[in-house]
Scaffold this active site. Structure first.
Site, PDB file in Angstrom:
ATOM      1  N   GLY A 198       0.796  -1.222   0.000  1.00 23.17           N
ATOM      2  CA  GLY A 198       0.000   0.000   0.000  1.00 23.17           C
ATOM      3  C   GLY A 198       0.827   1.271   0.000  1.00 23.17           C
ATOM      4  CG  LEU A 199       4.769   1.681   1.103  1.00 27.50           C
ATOM      5  CD1 LEU A 199       6.264   1.418   1.189  1.00 27.50           C
ATOM      6  CD2 LEU A 199       4.399   2.779   2.097  1.00 27.50           C
ATOM      7  N   GLY A 200       1.780   2.695  -2.696  1.00 29.69           N
ATOM      8  CA  GLY A 200       1.469   3.480  -3.897  1.00 29.69           C
ATOM      9  C   GLY A 200       2.287   3.116  -5.116  1.00 29.69           C
ATOM     10  CB  SER A 201       3.543  -0.090  -6.502  1.00 27.94           C
ATOM     11  OG  SER A 201       2.341  -0.819  -6.510  1.00 27.94           O
ATOM     12  CB  SER A 202      -0.922   1.912  -9.052  1.00 28.33           C
ATOM     13  OG  SER A 202      -1.206   0.703  -8.440  1.00 28.33           O
ATOM     14  CB  ALA A 207       5.512   4.945  -7.741  1.00 34.42           C
ATOM     15  CG  ASP A 215      -2.431   8.028  -5.182  1.00 37.90           C
ATOM     16  OD1 ASP A 215      -2.938   9.043  -5.684  1.00 37.90           O
ATOM     17  OD2 ASP A 215      -2.905   6.899  -5.341  1.00 37.90           O
TER      18      ASP A 215
END
Ligand code: PMV
Length: 304
Positions: free
Chosen positions: A89-93, A95, A136
């Protein structure tokens, strides 16, 4: 010629869910990054190599958007790698989208301002996810720590020196679109109560912003915990997240809360340096996993 761009992951410090309704939030970039390498290849289909990303929908959509917008006919080979899993849930999409646009713009010598990069990335993200404030995308584009209002209406950098956060992963993936829909249902069914919660969150975020820039961690921590309680009222927390917050506070954190949509993913605990070990231990003891990352990190960049 190969171009590599990287973009950081993110954590939301305060204001989740309310931000979808136009209220402010505070978001920070973490020093775990997602890397995208692009190069032109001789004719054929575009090739995507994405070992650690779930599918390559975000990547593909970004490339299609870029090629259409800038009338690019070349075939491309695109490779991604990351310092973190898409599961936490650290926002790979977000990024992936931002780093891909940045790499492609560099490859084709197209100048994009940060704001333009934010806008096209937000557009692609919305095309796929349908819902979302864009916080994000702002975090990964701009980096640092930002006071943010939906759609990039306000993206205001907060000048921070440091932020001693313990990040605990719950072990479960949050289903962000479903949680957003769930809150929307509450909003439709009981607007008065939901708006009251959003307004209380807004007050905390605005106070938090002031305390954060003064590095008043103790006060900011208290506001974070209050924000968690309001997220509980919104019914987006989980027993595991609540427990992780509770033990972090017992072990000496200034404040703690879930971070993101809720239901799973991560919680954060603002913790005095001399209590970090205890807080980490307490979270691990109840089945959480510690993610070691610094916040307030650099936004998207070209890697040389
Ligand atoms: O689950 P995350 O980390 O993507 O956070 C979602 C935060 C929300 O406010 C619920 C949604 C949004 O886009 O702002």
């Amino acid at each position: 010629m190969k171009i590599v761009s990287s973009a950081p992951g993110k954590l939301i410090l305060m204001g989740e869910h309310a931000v979808v309704y136009g209220y402010p939030c505070i978001v920070t970039a973490v020093d775990k990054r997602l890397y995208v390498e692009v190069e032109k290849v001789s004719a054929g289909e575009d090739k995507f190599i994405t070992p650690q990303v779930k599918g390559h929908r975000f990547l593909k959509e970004t490339v299609v958007f870029f090629k259409e917008k800038y009338k690019i006919k070349d075939s491309l080979k695109i490779l991604t790698r990351g310092d973190f899993s898409h599961k936490v849930g650290l926002g790979s999409s977000s990024a992936v989208i931002v780093a891909t646009f940045n790499a492609l713009a560099n490859l084709f010598k197209i100048t994009l301002t940060k704001k333009e990069l934010f806008e096209i990335s937000h557009e692609v993200n919305l095309k796929i996810q349908k819902v979302g404030s864009g916080f994000d995308i702002a975090a990964t584009s701009y980096g640092g720590t930002q006071y943010f209002i939906k759609g990039g209406k306000v993206i205001q950098p907060l000048n921070l020196q440091r932020l001693p956060l313990v990040i605990g992963y719950s072990g479960l993936k949050a289903d962000t679109p479903t949680l957003i829909k769930q809150v929307n249902k509450q909003y439709q069914e009981n607007k008065k109560k939901t708006v009251l919660i959003f307004n209380q969150i807004k007050i905390l975020v605005d106070q938090g912003k002031d305390e954060l820039v003064k590095s008043n961690f103790e006060k900011f921590g208290v506001l974070m915990t209050k924000n968690h309680m309001l997220l509980k009222d919104l019914k987006v927390s989980s027993l595991k997240l609540d427990k992780m917050v509770e033990v972090a506070l017992e072990a000496g954190a200034w404040g703690a809360k879930l971070s993101g949509a809720g239901g799973g993913d991560c919680m954060v605990a603002l913790t005095p340096e001399n209590r970090i070990k205890e807080v980490e231990r307490a979270i691990v003891k109840i089945g959480g996993e510690i993610i070691r990352a610094n916040v307030n990190s650099q936004g998207v960049r070209i890697e040389i």
